[in-house]
Design a protein around this motif. Sequence first.
Motif, PDB file in Angstrom:
ATOM      1  N   ALA A  16       0.840  -1.201   0.000  1.00 14.37           N
ATOM      2  CA  ALA A  16       0.000   0.000   0.000  1.00 14.37           C
ATOM      3  C   ALA A  16       0.876   1.253   0.000  1.00 14.37           C
ATOM      4  O   ALA A  16       0.599   2.217  -0.723  1.00 14.37           O
ATOM      5  N   ARG A  17       1.936   1.229   0.792  1.00 12.43           N
ATOM      6  CA  ARG A  17       2.846   2.377   0.830  1.00 12.43           C
ATOM      7  C   ARG A  17       3.495   2.588  -0.535  1.00 12.43           C
ATOM      8  O   ARG A  17       3.590   3.715  -1.021  1.00 12.43           O
ATOM      9  N   LEU A  18       3.948   1.504  -1.176  1.00  8.85           N
ATOM     10  CA  LEU A  18       4.580   1.617  -2.496  1.00  8.85           C
ATOM     11  C   LEU A  18       3.597   2.115  -3.547  1.00  8.85           C
ATOM     12  O   LEU A  18       3.981   2.872  -4.450  1.00  8.85           O
ATOM     13  N   LEU A  19       2.343   1.708  -3.449  1.00  6.21           N
ATOM     14  CA  LEU A  19       1.327   2.179  -4.405  1.00  6.21           C
ATOM     15  C   LEU A  19       1.148   3.687  -4.300  1.00  6.21           C
ATOM     16  O   LEU A  19       0.959   4.372  -5.304  1.00  6.21           O
ATOM     17  N   LYS A  20       1.206   4.220  -3.088  1.00  4.11           N
ATOM     18  CA  LYS A  20       1.016   5.654  -2.867  1.00  4.11           C
ATOM     19  C   LYS A  20       2.264   6.468  -3.211  1.00  4.11           C
ATOM     20  O   LYS A  20       2.170   7.609  -3.638  1.00  4.11           O
ATOM     21  N   GLU A  21       3.445   5.874  -3.008  1.00  4.25           N
ATOM     22  CA  GLU A  21       4.694   6.633  -3.137  1.00  4.25           C
ATOM     23  C   GLU A  21       5.206   6.748  -4.563  1.00  4.25           C
ATOM     24  O   GLU A  21       6.000   7.627  -4.851  1.00  4.25           O
TER      25      GLU A  21
ATOM     26  N   THR B 274       4.908  -5.484 -10.201  1.00  2.00           N
ATOM     27  CA  THR B 274       6.242  -5.299  -9.626  1.00  2.00           C
ATOM     28  C   THR B 274       6.138  -5.132  -8.118  1.00  2.00           C
ATOM     29  O   THR B 274       6.923  -5.723  -7.359  1.00  2.00           O
ATOM     30  N   ILE B 275       5.175  -4.342  -7.666  1.00  2.00           N
ATOM     31  CA  ILE B 275       4.971  -4.140  -6.228  1.00  2.00           C
ATOM     32  C   ILE B 275       4.633  -5.462  -5.553  1.00  2.00           C
ATOM     33  O   ILE B 275       5.168  -5.783  -4.487  1.00  2.00           O
ATOM     34  N   ALA B 276       3.773  -6.248  -6.182  1.00  2.00           N
ATOM     35  CA  ALA B 276       3.411  -7.554  -5.619  1.00  2.00           C
ATOM     36  C   ALA B 276       4.660  -8.413  -5.434  1.00  2.00           C
ATOM     37  O   ALA B 276       4.887  -8.987  -4.364  1.00  2.00           O
ATOM     38  N   LEU B 277       5.491  -8.485  -6.469  1.00  2.00           N
ATOM     39  CA  LEU B 277       6.701  -9.302  -6.396  1.00  2.00           C
ATOM     40  C   LEU B 277       7.695  -8.752  -5.372  1.00  2.00           C
ATOM     41  O   LEU B 277       8.303  -9.514  -4.624  1.00  2.00           O
ATOM     42  N   GLU B 278       7.830  -7.440  -5.310  1.00  2.00           N
ATOM     43  CA  GLU B 278       8.780  -6.827  -4.378  1.00  2.00           C
ATOM     44  C   GLU B 278       8.354  -6.961  -2.919  1.00  2.00           C
ATOM     45  O   GLU B 278       9.166  -6.799  -2.025  1.00  2.00           O
ATOM     46  N   THR B 279       7.079  -7.213  -2.695  1.00  2.00           N
ATOM     47  CA  THR B 279       6.609  -7.367  -1.322  1.00  2.00           C
ATOM     48  C   THR B 279       6.398  -8.833  -0.946  1.00  2.00           C
ATOM     49  O   THR B 279       5.777  -9.136   0.070  1.00  2.00           O
ATOM     50  N   GLY B 280       6.929  -9.738  -1.762  1.00  2.00           N
ATOM     51  CA  GLY B 280       6.943 -11.150  -1.394  1.00  2.00           C
ATOM     52  C   GLY B 280       5.807 -11.993  -1.918  1.00  2.00           C
ATOM     53  O   GLY B 280       5.694 -13.165  -1.571  1.00  2.00           O
ATOM     54  N   PHE B 281       4.945 -11.421  -2.760  1.00  2.00           N
ATOM     55  CA  PHE B 281       3.861 -12.205  -3.355  1.00  2.00           C
ATOM     56  C   PHE B 281       4.330 -12.722  -4.711  1.00  2.00           C
ATOM     57  O   PHE B 281       4.622 -11.935  -5.596  1.00  2.00           O
ATOM     58  N   ASN B 282       4.380 -14.033  -4.868  1.00  2.00           N
ATOM     59  CA  ASN B 282       4.823 -14.607  -6.141  1.00  2.00           C
ATOM     60  C   ASN B 282       3.667 -14.831  -7.093  1.00  2.00           C
ATOM     61  O   ASN B 282       3.873 -15.134  -8.256  1.00  2.00           O
TER      62      ASN B 282
ATOM     63  N   MET C 156     -10.757  -2.738  -1.815  1.00  2.00           N
ATOM     64  CA  MET C 156     -10.609  -2.165  -3.158  1.00  2.00           C
ATOM     65  C   MET C 156      -9.388  -2.793  -3.823  1.00  2.00           C
ATOM     66  O   MET C 156      -8.562  -3.399  -3.150  1.00  2.00           O
ATOM     67  N   THR C 157      -9.306  -2.626  -5.134  1.00  2.00           N
ATOM     68  CA  THR C 157      -8.156  -3.174  -5.854  1.00  2.00           C
ATOM     69  C   THR C 157      -6.930  -2.286  -5.622  1.00  2.00           C
ATOM     70  O   THR C 157      -7.070  -1.121  -5.222  1.00  2.00           O
ATOM     71  N   PRO C 158      -5.733  -2.812  -5.903  1.00  2.00           N
ATOM     72  CA  PRO C 158      -4.540  -1.967  -5.787  1.00  2.00           C
ATOM     73  C   PRO C 158      -4.620  -0.714  -6.663  1.00  2.00           C
ATOM     74  O   PRO C 158      -4.209   0.369  -6.238  1.00  2.00           O
ATOM     75  N   GLY C 159      -5.180  -0.850  -7.866  1.00  2.00           N
ATOM     76  CA  GLY C 159      -5.323   0.311  -8.755  1.00  2.00           C
ATOM     77  C   GLY C 159      -6.242   1.366  -8.177  1.00  2.00           C
ATOM     78  O   GLY C 159      -5.962   2.571  -8.253  1.00  2.00           O
ATOM     79  N   GLU C 160      -7.363   0.935  -7.594  1.00  2.00           N
ATOM     80  CA  GLU C 160      -8.286   1.876  -6.970  1.00  2.00           C
ATOM     81  C   GLU C 160      -7.622   2.566  -5.765  1.00  2.00           C
ATOM     82  O   GLU C 160      -7.764   3.767  -5.567  1.00  2.00           O
ATOM     83  N   TYR C 161      -6.854   1.774  -5.009  1.00  2.93           N
ATOM     84  CA  TYR C 161      -6.153   2.320  -3.839  1.00  2.93           C
ATOM     85  C   TYR C 161      -5.170   3.411  -4.270  1.00  2.93           C
ATOM     86  O   TYR C 161      -5.085   4.471  -3.663  1.00  2.93           O
ATOM     87  N   ARG C 162      -4.441   3.131  -5.347  1.00  2.00           N
ATOM     88  CA  ARG C 162      -3.447   4.093  -5.850  1.00  2.00           C
ATOM     89  C   ARG C 162      -4.114   5.398  -6.263  1.00  2.00           C
ATOM     90  O   ARG C 162      -3.531   6.468  -6.088  1.00  2.00           O
TER      91      ARG C 162
END
Length: 108
Positions: free
Chosen positions: A64-69, A76-84, A99-105
Amino acid sequence: NLEITGKIKTILQYIQESYMEQITISTLASLCHFSEYHFMRFFKKYVGITCIEYINHCRLNKAARLLKEGDLPVSTIALETGFNNISYFNRQFRQKFQMTPGEYRRLP
């Protein structure tokens, strides 16, 4: 009990530092010198949620922090945060944030 507190701190710190990697229950159990079965019961009793729920909680907060920043792609965010698995990430994200990651962003 200081021994219990120390073990919990060790586990939580390890998860915070290693969230982007694959974390196994056997690794966490060995930090406490417990069997996997005993570790799972210990974690749930003293933290209040399962170990997997806690790991996902940490990873989703980082995501969530990476989506906002920035403007990294969601995959890429999913992979970088440990989700394969991207669809697992999306399901977990939606479950936590409603909500979806896109909506959150796109939130202001």
